[in-house]
Design a protein around this motif. Sequence first.
Motif, PDB file in Angstrom:
ATOM      1  N   LEU B   7      42.905  47.201  26.403  1.00 47.14           N
ATOM      2  CA  LEU B   7      42.831  46.889  27.476  1.00 47.14           C
ATOM      3  C   LEU B   7      43.249  48.587  28.148  1.00 47.14           C
ATOM      4  O   LEU B   7      42.892  49.050  27.951  1.00 47.14           O
ATOM      5  CB  LEU B   7      44.332  46.298  27.551  1.00 47.14           C
ATOM      6  CG  LEU B   7      44.310  45.497  26.374  1.00 47.14           C
ATOM      7  CD1 LEU B   7      45.931  45.112  26.556  1.00 47.14           C
ATOM      8  CD2 LEU B   7      43.788  43.934  27.542  1.00 47.14           C
ATOM      9  N   VAL B  41      35.130  39.086  28.050  1.00 47.84           N
ATOM     10  CA  VAL B  41      35.847  40.657  29.441  1.00 47.84           C
ATOM     11  C   VAL B  41      36.405  40.356  30.480  1.00 47.84           C
ATOM     12  O   VAL B  41      35.710  38.785  31.312  1.00 47.84           O
ATOM     13  CB  VAL B  41      34.477  40.962  29.754  1.00 47.84           C
ATOM     14  CG1 VAL B  41      34.131  42.245  28.228  1.00 47.84           C
ATOM     15  CG2 VAL B  41      32.967  41.199  30.975  1.00 47.84           C
ATOM     16  N   GLY B  42      37.202  40.777  31.619  1.00 47.18           N
ATOM     17  CA  GLY B  42      37.561  40.071  32.229  1.00 47.18           C
ATOM     18  C   GLY B  42      39.153  40.394  33.122  1.00 47.18           C
ATOM     19  O   GLY B  42      39.989  41.241  32.545  1.00 47.18           O
ATOM     20  N   SER B  43      39.530  40.127  34.519  1.00 45.12           N
ATOM     21  CA  SER B  43      40.395  41.541  35.207  1.00 45.12           C
ATOM     22  C   SER B  43      41.237  40.251  34.636  1.00 45.12           C
ATOM     23  O   SER B  43      41.388  38.742  34.834  1.00 45.12           O
ATOM     24  CB  SER B  43      40.469  41.045  36.570  1.00 45.12           C
ATOM     25  OG  SER B  43      39.797  42.074  37.193  1.00 45.12           O
ATOM     26  N   ASP B  44      43.008  40.721  35.123  1.00 45.24           N
ATOM     27  CA  ASP B  44      43.871  39.897  34.559  1.00 45.24           C
ATOM     28  C   ASP B  44      44.572  39.045  35.233  1.00 45.24           C
ATOM     29  O   ASP B  44      44.470  39.004  36.078  1.00 45.24           O
ATOM     30  CB  ASP B  44      45.086  40.684  34.506  1.00 45.24           C
ATOM     31  CG  ASP B  44      47.111  40.233  33.698  1.00 45.24           C
ATOM     32  OD1 ASP B  44      46.573  39.613  32.922  1.00 45.24           O
ATOM     33  OD2 ASP B  44      47.116  40.308  35.120  1.00 45.24           O
ATOM     34  N   ALA B  45      44.682  37.848  34.775  1.00 49.69           N
ATOM     35  CA  ALA B  45      45.111  36.421  35.656  1.00 49.69           C
ATOM     36  C   ALA B  45      46.044  36.803  36.306  1.00 49.69           C
ATOM     37  O   ALA B  45      45.851  35.567  38.048  1.00 49.69           O
ATOM     38  CB  ALA B  45      45.576  35.394  35.070  1.00 49.69           C
ATOM     39  N   ASN B  48      51.493  37.032  34.565  1.00 51.40           N
ATOM     40  CA  ASN B  48      52.962  37.631  34.288  1.00 51.40           C
ATOM     41  C   ASN B  48      52.674  39.374  34.542  1.00 51.40           C
ATOM     42  O   ASN B  48      51.598  39.903  35.389  1.00 51.40           O
ATOM     43  CB  ASN B  48      53.456  38.297  32.894  1.00 51.40           C
ATOM     44  CG  ASN B  48      53.196  37.361  31.718  1.00 51.40           C
ATOM     45  OD1 ASN B  48      53.788  36.009  32.393  1.00 51.40           O
ATOM     46  ND2 ASN B  48      52.917  36.616  31.329  1.00 51.40           N
ATOM     47  N   ASN B  51      51.303  43.856  33.611  1.00 48.05           N
ATOM     48  CA  ASN B  51      50.549  43.522  32.930  1.00 48.05           C
ATOM     49  C   ASN B  51      49.562  45.216  32.704  1.00 48.05           C
ATOM     50  O   ASN B  51      49.876  45.763  34.085  1.00 48.05           O
ATOM     51  CB  ASN B  51      49.168  42.204  33.076  1.00 48.05           C
ATOM     52  CG  ASN B  51      49.936  41.029  32.127  1.00 48.05           C
ATOM     53  OD1 ASN B  51      51.418  41.997  31.510  1.00 48.05           O
ATOM     54  ND2 ASN B  51      49.216  40.106  32.312  1.00 48.05           N
ATOM     55  N   HIS B  52      48.494  45.157  31.752  1.00 49.66           N
ATOM     56  CA  HIS B  52      47.499  46.035  32.008  1.00 49.66           C
ATOM     57  C   HIS B  52      46.651  45.274  33.031  1.00 49.66           C
ATOM     58  O   HIS B  52      46.784  43.795  33.713  1.00 49.66           O
ATOM     59  CB  HIS B  52      47.009  45.843  30.749  1.00 49.66           C
ATOM     60  CG  HIS B  52      47.608  47.769  30.509  1.00 49.66           C
ATOM     61  ND1 HIS B  52      48.737  48.124  29.894  1.00 49.66           N
ATOM     62  CD2 HIS B  52      46.574  48.383  29.675  1.00 49.66           C
ATOM     63  CE1 HIS B  52      48.565  48.603  29.462  1.00 49.66           C
ATOM     64  NE2 HIS B  52      47.629  49.638  28.676  1.00 49.66           N
ATOM     65  N   ASP B  53      45.648  46.060  33.483  1.00 51.93           N
ATOM     66  CA  ASP B  53      44.448  45.507  34.248  1.00 51.93           C
ATOM     67  C   ASP B  53      43.051  44.223  34.363  1.00 51.93           C
ATOM     68  O   ASP B  53      42.931  43.658  34.633  1.00 51.93           O
ATOM     69  CB  ASP B  53      44.252  46.015  35.588  1.00 51.93           C
ATOM     70  CG  ASP B  53      45.271  46.708  36.745  1.00 51.93           C
ATOM     71  OD1 ASP B  53      46.289  46.297  36.800  1.00 51.93           O
ATOM     72  OD2 ASP B  53      45.340  48.395  35.981  1.00 51.93           O
ATOM     73  N   TYR B  54      43.051  44.576  32.983  1.00 49.80           N
ATOM     74  CA  TYR B  54      40.941  44.221  32.339  1.00 49.80           C
ATOM     75  C   TYR B  54      41.416  43.993  31.127  1.00 49.80           C
ATOM     76  O   TYR B  54      42.119  44.811  30.000  1.00 49.80           O
ATOM     77  CB  TYR B  54      40.762  45.380  32.718  1.00 49.80           C
ATOM     78  CG  TYR B  54      39.177  45.239  33.163  1.00 49.80           C
ATOM     79  CD1 TYR B  54      38.091  43.829  33.942  1.00 49.80           C
ATOM     80  CD2 TYR B  54      37.835  45.316  31.534  1.00 49.80           C
ATOM     81  CE1 TYR B  54      37.652  44.040  34.045  1.00 49.80           C
ATOM     82  CE2 TYR B  54      36.940  45.341  31.567  1.00 49.80           C
ATOM     83  CZ  TYR B  54      36.958  44.175  32.771  1.00 49.80           C
ATOM     84  OH  TYR B  54      35.126  43.886  33.285  1.00 49.80           O
ATOM     85  N   ALA B  55      40.635  43.454  30.084  1.00 49.93           N
ATOM     86  CA  ALA B  55      40.603  43.483  29.200  1.00 49.93           C
ATOM     87  C   ALA B  55      39.178  43.351  28.722  1.00 49.93           C
ATOM     88  O   ALA B  55      37.908  42.405  29.114  1.00 49.93           O
ATOM     89  CB  ALA B  55      41.417  42.114  28.743  1.00 49.93           C
TER      90      ALA B  55
END
Lengths: 97, 97
Positions: B7, B41-45, B48, B51-55
């Motif tokens: 993350l 992979v992708g950015s946080d939806a 909430n 959160n972190h920004d990317y996973a």
Amino acid sequence: MIRHIVLFTWTDDATAERVEEVTAGLRKLQDVIPQLRSLTVGSDAGINQGNHDYAVVADFDDVDGYVVYRDHPDHQAVIARHIKPILASRAAVQLSL
Amino acid sequence: MIRHIVLFTWTDDATAERVEEVTAGLRKLQDVIPQLRSLTVGSDAGINQGNHDYAVVADFDDVDGYVVYRDHPDHQAVIARHIKPILASRAAVQLSL
């Protein structure tokens, strides 16, 4: 699909037994929250230095299903009883796939 | 199986275009690293706060396959060119499943 990802670091109070209670508690949620389609949990494998200690990856059909899990009293009980007492830090992402 | 989970949080320099370069760069690795069995992979939806920004979630058959990916020059190039310039923080776990 919504993929919910959380990484934890634990405090020094996180014995193997207490971490196993987290794992057992989370896995039991699969029996009571049908919206939880897939669950992968466990401790870091120790391959790299500087990692977080524990990961949760949970898949849901949609945001509504994730929110049912997030707010479910059995999930909140696992957080309150098993996770928070040994929690040092938390990092999370939800991916919409 | 090894599941590699990372993350990221981004700096204020992380425009949508630069984050898309991260995504494109990581996805291209699937063409050059056969040990990389599955990649999400992708950015946080944005469901909430906090959160972190990317996973990144990447699956491998075994530790050796993960290490090939970790150390692969094309992967290191994505990290150096696209991730590090906008990286604020990183949290990672490898699960042995």
